[in-house]
Motif scaffolding. Structure first.
Motif, short mmCIF file in Angstrom:
data_model
loop_
_atom_site.label_atom_id
_atom_site.label_comp_id
_atom_site.label_asym_id
_atom_site.label_seq_id
_atom_site.Cartn_x
_atom_site.Cartn_y
_atom_site.Cartn_z
N GLN A 18 0.67 -1.15 -0.01
CA GLN A 18 0.29 0.04 0.05
C GLN A 18 0.71 1.61 -0.24
N ASP A 22 -1.59 6.63 0.36
CA ASP A 22 -3.17 5.55 0.23
C ASP A 22 -4.29 5.45 1.36
N SER A 24 -5.09 5.58 5.50
CA SER A 24 -5.81 6.50 6.41
C SER A 24 -6.06 5.62 7.18
N LYS A 27 -9.35 3.23 8.38
CA LYS A 27 -9.53 2.48 7.20
C LYS A 27 -9.15 1.13 6.40
N ARG A 29 -8.33 -2.84 4.90
CA ARG A 29 -7.83 -2.63 3.91
C ARG A 29 -8.15 -4.05 3.97
#
Length: 58
Positions: A18, A22, A24, A27, A29
């Motif tokens: 990652q 990108d 945050s 978030k 994944r």
């Protein structure tokens, strides 16, 4: 140079890279292969540490 961090899928053990830009907070994944949530591992953090050091001290 783009900074990345590696995540590992606890289900199928595949790795996912990652871009730091990108990521945050909060978030979730998911694994592209099986859809399970990815986990940030100690190895992933160590790899990020090495990449960050190389980025800051070329």
């Amino acid at each position: 140079m783009e900074l990345t961090i590696d995540y590992e899928c606890p289900q199928c053990k595949s790795s996912s890279h990652q871009r730091l830009s990108d990521i945050s907070p909060g978030k979730i994944r998911k694994c592209a292969r099986c859809g399970s949530p990815l986990v940030l591992t100690i190895e992933g953090l160590r790899g990020f540490e090495r990449a960050l050091h190389a980025y800051c001290h070329p």
